[in-house]
Every structure is written in structure tokens, then in C-alpha cells.
Design an enzyme around this catalytic site. Structure first.
Site, PDB file in Angstrom:
ATOM      1  N   ILE A  41      19.157  23.026  31.071  1.00 15.87           N
ATOM      2  CA  ILE A  41      19.144  22.348  29.777  1.00 15.87           C
ATOM      3  C   ILE A  41      18.444  20.997  29.860  1.00 15.87           C
ATOM      4  O   ILE A  41      18.720  20.088  29.072  1.00 15.87           O
ATOM      5  CB  ILE A  41      20.577  22.220  29.193  1.00 15.87           C
ATOM      6  CG1 ILE A  41      21.560  21.654  30.231  1.00 15.87           C
ATOM      7  CG2 ILE A  41      21.058  23.573  28.697  1.00 15.87           C
ATOM      8  CD1 ILE A  41      22.982  21.486  29.700  1.00 15.87           C
TER       9      ILE A  41
ATOM     10  N   ASP B 243      23.845  17.626  26.708  1.00 10.69           N
ATOM     11  CA  ASP B 243      24.181  18.155  28.027  1.00 10.69           C
ATOM     12  C   ASP B 243      25.666  17.942  28.297  1.00 10.69           C
ATOM     13  O   ASP B 243      26.347  18.823  28.838  1.00 10.69           O
ATOM     14  CB  ASP B 243      23.395  17.419  29.117  1.00 10.69           C
ATOM     15  CG  ASP B 243      21.896  17.490  28.941  1.00 10.69           C
ATOM     16  OD1 ASP B 243      21.231  18.239  29.663  1.00 10.69           O
ATOM     17  OD2 ASP B 243      21.391  16.770  28.064  1.00 10.69           O
TER      18      ASP B 243
ATOM     19  N   ASP C 202      19.994  17.046  32.307  1.00  7.96           N
ATOM     20  CA  ASP C 202      19.543  15.650  32.263  1.00  7.96           C
ATOM     21  C   ASP C 202      20.420  14.862  31.284  1.00  7.96           C
ATOM     22  O   ASP C 202      19.916  14.304  30.317  1.00  7.96           O
ATOM     23  CB  ASP C 202      18.065  15.583  31.836  1.00  7.96           C
ATOM     24  CG  ASP C 202      17.834  16.142  30.432  1.00  7.96           C
ATOM     25  OD1 ASP C 202      18.630  17.000  29.990  1.00  7.96           O
ATOM     26  OD2 ASP C 202      16.883  15.699  29.762  1.00  7.96           O
TER      27      ASP C 202
ATOM     28  N   ASP D  74      21.289  21.710  23.452  1.00 11.92           N
ATOM     29  CA  ASP D  74      21.764  22.337  24.693  1.00 11.92           C
ATOM     30  C   ASP D  74      23.005  23.190  24.443  1.00 11.92           C
ATOM     31  O   ASP D  74      23.220  24.207  25.110  1.00 11.92           O
ATOM     32  CB  ASP D  74      22.093  21.266  25.730  1.00 11.92           C
ATOM     33  CG  ASP D  74      20.859  20.512  26.205  1.00 11.92           C
ATOM     34  OD1 ASP D  74      19.740  21.012  25.989  1.00 11.92           O
ATOM     35  OD2 ASP D  74      21.026  19.422  26.783  1.00 11.92           O
TER      36      ASP D  74
HETATM   37 CA   LIG Z   1      19.298  18.190  28.061  1.00 12.90          CA
END
Ligand SMILES: [Ca+2]
Length: 319
Positions: free
Chosen positions: A128, A17, A12, A245
Site C-alpha cells: 500500500i 496505511d 508508507d 489503502d
Molecule cells: Ca500508503
């Protein structure tokens, strides 16, 4: 030459990320075959556009990006933390960003199912973001997890410390029912990176600056999208920077990053007034014949080798 490991990243994006995607792409032994997106730090369309921006920076726009679920299994989407800005990537203007037409037509959950069949027994998943897509894949096909080689998850907590609430980590809080389904029913080796381990392996501001000071497009990109987060936490006298992440991705890239872990049974609180989304761990060591015995289902990472962890983050932006 050894076969490259086949990876799907469910995410996301999210600054962390973005960094994690670049970490995977910097590893010559990893073949990132797809990115599936889920609502979390922002809505799912924005998350998909963000993933494309990261791939463009890495000159990897040939990797397909799929849009998955835009709301949790139950209820409405919860707002993300202001930590990532409104768009998830620090609200940095990017007039050259890839357009929505670059997103695959197929739904992200269908892509997960299809790829798990095409690469049965080989496919590895790094999740993640909130676990909605993964849980939906299980609900559509209960054999989904049996076709995965492994799943690494950033989410949850094991000491009761939260970040989005006092008791819960964001990814599990955003869709606790999905986390409940995945931990209970994915049926493949699962490695969980909990929030406390991220906290304990924060990086110094000096390391944060050095990593983002390489003369590369990737470093300049991450530095620019991180600026919002840095300006958000520094006035609060944050003693260091906390990647999240990235810690999960580092453990996927190299088992050697993991300094300590516990193999336990864990599930997720879905109804608590204060504790919705909190991971619940059975610390008892009961005999297998005990009626209260719960078979361990996850490996929770409790410690990292900091130097190697930081090397993997640095490599992602250095070339
Ligand atoms: Ca994330």
C-alpha cells in the site's frame, strides 16, 4: 481451527496505511508477521516510526517493523502529498511514540525475501505504498514472486484519473519503474485497487465521523491523525472522504468485498511527459495466437460492496 493467513504489509504510513494496518490486526484469521516500510508519504525512517506508533496503539509491538528503500529505483524521492502532513500522520505530537531502536536492523527487502522463503507458498503481501521494496526483492531474487501466494496492490488507475498529477495515482507516480517491474515480473496472483475505485467508494462524512467515534484508543488515534487531512479537504468542499489503502486491505481481508473486477494485462507508463506513473491497460480481447496477445497479469477491482467495506473499517476501530 483453520490456519491463519500469513500477511506482510509493505507500506508508507500514511493515515490510510495506519487504518489498513488496524483493519488487518482486527481480523482473527490474519497473522501479520511483519511490516516493511518504504518511502512515499514521508521518508522511510519516519514511515517505520509511524508503523510502530500504529502497532503501539494496537498493542502489537511484537510485530517486527523493517525499514526498506528510501528512494525510488530511478531518480530522487518525490515529495508526498500535503494531504498526510509532513510526518505522514497528520503531524500530531506523540511523546510516547516508540523509538528508532524498535526498528529491526535487517533491511526490509531482505526481510521480504527471507519471509517468502520461510513461508513459501503461504505468504500473502499487501502493498500500500510505492512498489520500490517489492521491485528490489524481484531484482535480488527473481523467484521471489513465485513463493508468494498473492499480492494485493493499492496503486495505479484504469480510467486515466490521477490524484498526485492529472494522469497518475501517487504510489505508481512515486516509483513508476518499480510498478513496471512488479506488474511485469512478480509472477503471483495480483489484485490491483486503482484510484478510480477508491473515488467511487468514498464514504460519507457521517460514516467517517461514526467510525472514529468509538470509545477506543484506536478510534481516538485515527481521529487525531486524520484531523490534518480532514482540515485539508473540507475547505475545498469535499463531498465525502476517500479512503484508499483501506479499500485494498478490505479486498485482501474478504473476497466478498469485491463486487466487480476485470482480469487484464496491465503495465505502467514510465516516460510520459504528462503520464509518468499512469497504468496502461490492454482492453483488447485478442486470441492467444495473435502476435499482439498479452497474457492477463492482474485483477483490477472495479467495484466494491460498500456495506461490507465500511463494516471492515468500522471493526478496526471498534475494539
Ligand atoms: Ca500508503
Amino acid at each position: 481451527m483453520a490456519t491463519r493467513r500469513k500477511l506482510v504489509i509493505d507500506c508508507d504510513p500514511g493515515n490510510d496505511d495506519a487504518m489498513s494496518i488496524l483493519m488487518a490486526l482486527s481480523d482473527v484469521n490474519i497473522d501479520v508477521i511483519a511490516i516493511t516500510c518504504v518511502a512515499g508519504n514521508c521518508d522511510v525512517t519516519q514511515a517505520s516510526l509511524n508503523a510502530l506508533r500504529v502497532l503501539q496503539v494496537a498493542k502489537k509491538l511484537d510485530i517486527p517493523v523493517y525499514t526498506g528503500c528510501d528512494a525510488p529505483l530511478l531518480g530522487e524521492r518525490k515529495p508526498g502529498s500535503p494531504y498526510h502532513g509532513v510526518d505522514g500522520l497528520g503531524d500530531v505530537p506523540d511523546p510516547g511514540a516508540p523509538g528508532i531502536d524498535r526498528i529491526q536492523i535487517e533491511h526490509g527487502v531482505q526481510a521480504l525475501l527471507q519471509l517468502s522463503k520461510e513461508h513459501a507458498g503461504e505468504l500473502q503481501l499487501v502493498s500500500i505504498g510505492p512498489l520500490t521494496n517489492v521491485a528490489m526483492a524481484i531484482r535480488l531474487d527473481s523467484a521471489f514472486g513465485s513463493r508468494l501466494k498473492s499480492c494485493h496492490i493499492m496503486g495505479g488507475n484504469y480510467q486515466g484519473r490521477g490524484n498526485i498529477t492529472m494522469a497518475a495515482e501517487f504510489n505508481f507516480y512515486a516509483d513508476p519503474e518499480a510498478a513496471f517491474v512488479v506488474l511485469g515480473q512478480l509472477c503471483c496472483p495480483m489484485t490491483v485497487m486503482p484510484w478510480e475505485t477508491c473515488l467511487e467508494h468514498a464514504i460519507s462524512w457521517e460514516t467517517h465521523t461514526n467510525t472514529r467515534s468509538h470509545d477506543t484508543e484506536k478510534a481516538r488515534f485515527i481521529k487525531s491523525v486524520d484531523e490534518w487531512s480532514v482540515n485539508y479537504v473540507k475547505p475545498k468542499n469535499a463531498p465525502n472522504f476517500v479512503p484508499a489503502d483501506e479499500a485494498c486491505m478490505a479486498c485482501f481481508l474478504s473476497d466478498d468485498v469485491i463486487k466487480s473486477s476485470v482480469h487484464v494485462y496491465a503495465t505502467v507508463e514510465t516516460k510520459g511527459h504528462y503520464t509518468s506513473g499512469q497504468m496502461v491497460v490492454d482492453w483488447r480481447k485478442r486470441d492467444v495466437n495473435d502476435p499482439l496477445y498479452k497474457k492477463p497479469n492482474v485483477t483490477i477491482v472495479t467495484g466494491l460492496h460498500q456495506s461490507l467495506y465500511e463494516q471492515l473499517m468500522d471493526r478496526a476501530l471498534s475494539c
